[in-house]
Design a protein around this motif. Structure first.
Motif, PDB file in Angstrom:
ATOM      1  N   GLY A  11       0.795  -1.234   0.000  1.00 43.47           N
ATOM      2  CA  GLY A  11       0.000   0.000   0.000  1.00 43.47           C
ATOM      3  C   GLY A  11       0.819   1.270   0.000  1.00 43.47           C
ATOM      4  N   ALA A  12       2.155   1.151  -0.010  1.00 37.28           N
ATOM      5  CA  ALA A  12       3.006   2.342   0.037  1.00 37.28           C
ATOM      6  C   ALA A  12       3.130   3.013  -1.327  1.00 37.28           C
ATOM      7  CB  ALA A  12       4.394   1.981   0.556  1.00 37.28           C
ATOM      8  N   THR A  13       2.923   2.267  -2.410  1.00 41.24           N
ATOM      9  CA  THR A  13       3.038   2.845  -3.746  1.00 41.24           C
ATOM     10  C   THR A  13       1.755   2.636  -4.533  1.00 41.24           C
ATOM     11  OG1 THR A  13       3.941   0.798  -4.645  1.00 41.24           O
ATOM     12  CG2 THR A  13       5.531   2.429  -3.853  1.00 41.24           C
ATOM     13  N   LYS A  14       1.507   3.542  -5.480  1.00 39.44           N
ATOM     14  CA  LYS A  14       0.347   3.413  -6.351  1.00 39.44           C
ATOM     15  C   LYS A  14       0.836   3.349  -7.785  1.00 39.44           C
ATOM     16  CE  LYS A  14      -2.989   6.146  -3.708  1.00 39.44           C
ATOM     17  NZ  LYS A  14      -3.820   7.360  -3.771  1.00 39.44           N
ATOM     18  N   THR A  15       0.074   2.702  -8.655  1.00 42.13           N
ATOM     19  CA  THR A  15       0.447   2.684 -10.070  1.00 42.13           C
ATOM     20  C   THR A  15       0.008   3.996 -10.706  1.00 42.13           C
ATOM     21  OG1 THR A  15      -1.600   1.514 -10.575  1.00 42.13           O
ATOM     22  CG2 THR A  15       0.392   0.186 -10.376  1.00 42.13           C
ATOM     23  N   ARG A  16       0.812   4.463 -11.647  1.00 41.38           N
ATOM     24  CA  ARG A  16       0.562   5.736 -12.309  1.00 41.38           C
ATOM     25  C   ARG A  16      -0.685   5.623 -13.186  1.00 41.38           C
ATOM     26  NH1 ARG A  16       2.708   8.050 -17.132  1.00 41.38           N
ATOM     27  NH2 ARG A  16       3.734   6.082 -17.640  1.00 41.38           N
ATOM     28  N   LYS A  17      -1.488   6.697 -13.233  1.00 38.39           N
ATOM     29  CA  LYS A  17      -2.674   6.720 -14.076  1.00 38.39           C
ATOM     30  C   LYS A  17      -2.239   7.034 -15.505  1.00 38.39           C
ATOM     31  CE  LYS A  17      -6.451   8.855 -12.482  1.00 38.39           C
ATOM     32  NZ  LYS A  17      -7.451   9.938 -12.240  1.00 38.39           N
ATOM     33  N   ARG A  18      -2.326   6.046 -16.417  1.00 38.54           N
ATOM     34  CA  ARG A  18      -1.874   6.248 -17.794  1.00 38.54           C
ATOM     35  C   ARG A  18      -3.047   6.743 -18.628  1.00 38.54           C
ATOM     36  NH1 ARG A  18       0.176   2.016 -20.796  1.00 38.54           N
ATOM     37  NH2 ARG A  18       1.708   3.365 -21.784  1.00 38.54           N
ATOM     38  N   ILE A  19      -3.082   8.063 -18.839  1.00 37.33           N
ATOM     39  CA  ILE A  19      -4.198   8.643 -19.573  1.00 37.33           C
ATOM     40  C   ILE A  19      -3.876   8.735 -21.056  1.00 37.33           C
ATOM     41  CG2 ILE A  19      -5.073   9.941 -17.589  1.00 37.33           C
ATOM     42  CD1 ILE A  19      -3.688  12.387 -18.649  1.00 37.33           C
TER      43      ILE A  19
END
Length: 149
Positions: free
Chosen positions: A11-19
């Motif tokens: 839970g320490a990192t999130k995946t980048r939102k690839r728009i």
């Protein structure tokens, strides 16, 4: 555990939102920018102070005053400070270098001695400027006030 299997905590990192990667991703189309307008276009950057077309505050407020380019600014040191420094270090002569070494001023400052506080020791003081009350107080206890040029 070693360097080859270290991982961030759960839970320490999130995946980048690839728009902008197609409609199937749910983030295609306008790519979260809405419809039309400057903010939807590439190369848009808001100017500093822009308030959405409203007259900006730096243009609403009137100009006033001026900055005197010939002003000489001094770092003030009171007589009480000189007395405390003289007692702590056992000094009879206090000059700008002494104040720099003690951490009261920087080497790029001009020093002005002000008359606040009591002076009891006979001191030889060398500074860039003196107030009249400071000069009188130094001379009253038998010391000397010398101005640097």
């Amino acid at each position: 555990m070693n360097l080859s299997n270290l991982r961030p905590a759960e839970g320490a990192t999130k995946t980048r939102k690839r728009i902008g990667r197609g409609t199937g991703s749910g983030l295609g189309g306008t790519s979260t920018r809405g419809h039309k307008g400057a903010k939807s276009r590439s190369g848009y950057s808001k100017k500093i102070g822009f308030e959405g077309g409203q007259m900006p505050i730096q243009r609403r407020l009137p100009k006033f005053g001026f900055k005197n380019i010939n002003r000489v600014e001094y770092k003030p040191i009171n007589l009480g400070t000189l007395q405390a420094l003289a007692e702590a270090k056992g000094l009879t002569k206090i000059d700008v270098q002494t104040l720099i070494d003690a951490g009261f001023v920087s080497s790029k400052h001009l020093v002005k001695i002000l008359g606040n506080g009591a002076l009891t020791s006979k001191l030889e003081v060398v500074a860039h400027a003196f107030s009249k009350s400071a000069e009188a107080a130094i001379q009253a206890v038998g010391g000397t006030a010398t101005k640097l040029d």
